[in-house]
Design an enzyme around this catalytic site. Structure first.
Site, mmCIF file in Angstrom:
data_model
loop_
_atom_site.group_PDB
_atom_site.id
_atom_site.type_symbol
_atom_site.label_atom_id
_atom_site.label_comp_id
_atom_site.label_asym_id
_atom_site.label_seq_id
_atom_site.Cartn_x
_atom_site.Cartn_y
_atom_site.Cartn_z
ATOM 1 C CG ASP A 40 -2.117 0.813 1.193
ATOM 2 O OD1 ASP A 40 -2.318 1.480 0.165
ATOM 3 O OD2 ASP A 40 -2.880 0.828 2.187
ATOM 4 C CB SER A 123 -4.304 -11.401 3.593
ATOM 5 O OG SER A 123 -5.460 -10.600 3.642
ATOM 6 C CE1 TYR A 127 -4.622 -5.431 7.671
ATOM 7 C CE2 TYR A 127 -5.994 -6.237 5.884
ATOM 8 C CZ TYR A 127 -5.654 -5.239 6.780
ATOM 9 O OH TYR A 127 -6.351 -4.045 6.768
HETATM 10 N N1 AR6 Z 1 5.487 -5.469 -4.586
HETATM 11 C C1 AR6 Z 1 4.961 -6.702 -4.400
HETATM 12 N N2 AR6 Z 1 4.764 -7.235 -3.171
HETATM 13 C C2 AR6 Z 1 5.125 -6.501 -2.091
HETATM 14 C C3 AR6 Z 1 5.677 -5.198 -2.195
HETATM 15 C C4 AR6 Z 1 5.853 -4.675 -3.513
HETATM 16 N N3 AR6 Z 1 6.350 -3.463 -3.724
HETATM 17 N N4 AR6 Z 1 5.907 -4.738 -0.931
HETATM 18 C C5 AR6 Z 1 5.534 -5.717 -0.064
HETATM 19 N N5 AR6 Z 1 5.064 -6.787 -0.760
HETATM 20 P P1 AR6 Z 1 1.261 -6.257 2.945
HETATM 21 P P2 AR6 Z 1 -1.410 -7.252 3.735
HETATM 22 C C6 AR6 Z 1 4.536 -8.079 -0.274
HETATM 23 O O1 AR6 Z 1 1.648 -6.114 4.368
HETATM 24 O O2 AR6 Z 1 -0.828 -8.399 4.470
HETATM 25 C C7 AR6 Z 1 -0.822 -2.164 4.777
HETATM 26 O O3 AR6 Z 1 -0.383 -1.336 5.817
HETATM 27 C C8 AR6 Z 1 4.799 -8.453 1.154
HETATM 28 O O4 AR6 Z 1 6.112 -8.989 1.273
HETATM 29 O O5 AR6 Z 1 1.597 -5.160 2.007
HETATM 30 O O6 AR6 Z 1 -2.612 -7.472 2.866
HETATM 31 C C9 AR6 Z 1 -2.276 -1.877 4.371
HETATM 32 O O7 AR6 Z 1 -2.614 -0.511 4.501
HETATM 33 C C10 AR6 Z 1 3.716 -9.520 1.385
HETATM 34 O O8 AR6 Z 1 4.129 -10.762 0.798
HETATM 35 O O9 AR6 Z 1 -0.355 -6.492 2.793
HETATM 36 C C11 AR6 Z 1 -3.044 -2.729 5.317
HETATM 37 O O10 AR6 Z 1 -3.236 -2.095 6.575
HETATM 38 C C12 AR6 Z 1 2.545 -9.016 0.554
HETATM 39 O O11 AR6 Z 1 3.102 -8.035 -0.335
HETATM 40 C C13 AR6 Z 1 -2.170 -3.943 5.501
HETATM 41 O O12 AR6 Z 1 -0.830 -3.507 5.225
HETATM 42 C C14 AR6 Z 1 1.404 -8.372 1.329
HETATM 43 O O13 AR6 Z 1 1.911 -7.635 2.429
HETATM 44 C C15 AR6 Z 1 -2.503 -5.043 4.519
HETATM 45 O O14 AR6 Z 1 -1.778 -6.174 4.840
#
Ligand code: AR6
Length: 181
Positions: A40, A123, A127
């Site tokens: 995000d 997630s 999450y």
């Molecule tokens: N490109 C692809 N994947 C990524 C990137 C990137 N640039 N950066 C991180 N990931 P998360 P969630 C991966 O925490 O669990 C936020 O604060 C990461 O390694 O981004 O759905 C939102 O505002 C992991 O494998 O999303 C929500 O509050 C995956 O993306 C909350 O986090 C998802 O990690 C959502 O949590």
């Protein structure tokens, strides 16, 4: 890794979702849609402040649902903001809420004439959804949608680290689709 699902391609790559040139990229958002960390934060930084201004007009988003905005400074024309489940909070409903977040994202893509979509692993970061459990749910939800929706030509999962990539690769092999070269 790339497989054929019906008329469509389902692809796994390791990389950064903000750099994708698909028509839409999917954000792992929270219900406020007002930004956060992880994917995000990276998407908001790369898209620029206009993205937050548009997000403020959307009235939030429930877990399992998705909303769409423009992509601003990104290569992608659109951002689809999907809210996955908080693993511990949803309990037994987590798989159904996760599958719904993927399906709603693809429904929005179809409605907007978008043919190519990149997803992160929803997630499995902040999450707390274990990636080995999330990967088969995510891939099955997307594959089920693609079977009935050939208008979506490509879905690319963009997985940030090798552990996540490997979990998705193993889960995709388990689904038994023919590899596409
Ligand atoms: N490109 C692809 N994947 C990524 C990137 C990137 N640039 N950066 C991180 N990931 P998360 P969630 C991966 O925490 O669990 C936020 O604060 C990461 O390694 O981004 O759905 C939102 O505002 C992991 O494998 O999303 C929500 O509050 C995956 O993306 C909350 O986090 C998802 O990690 C959502 O949590």
């Amino acid at each position: 890794m790339k497989v054929k699902v019906g008329e469509s391609i389902l692809e796994l790559v390791q990389g950064d979702i903000t750099q994708q040139d698909t028509e839409a990229i999917v954000n792992a958002a929270n219900p406020s849609l007002l930004g956060g960390g992880g994917v995000d934060g990276a998407i908001h930084r790369a898209a620029g402040p206009e993205l937050l201004e548009e997000c403020k007009t959307l009235g939030g988003c429930a877990p399992g649902d998705a909303k769409i905005t423009k992509g601003y400074r990104l290569k992608a024309k659109y951002v689809i903001h999907a809210v996955g489940p908080i693993y511990k909070k949803e309990g037994a409903r987590a798989p159904e809420v996760l599958a719904s977040a993927y399906r709603r994202s693809l429904e929005l893509a179809s409605e907007h004439g978008i043919r190519t979509v990149a997803f992160p692993s929803l997630s499995t970061g902040a999450y707390g959804y274990p990636v080995k459990e999330a990967a088969p749910v995510a891939l099955k939800a997307v594959a089920d949608y693609l079977k009935g929706h050939p208008e979506i030509e490509l879905v690319r999962f963009v997985l940030y680290d090798s552990k996540t990539y490997q979990a998705y690769e193993e889960a995709l092999r388990g689904l038994g689709f023919p590899e596409f070269c």
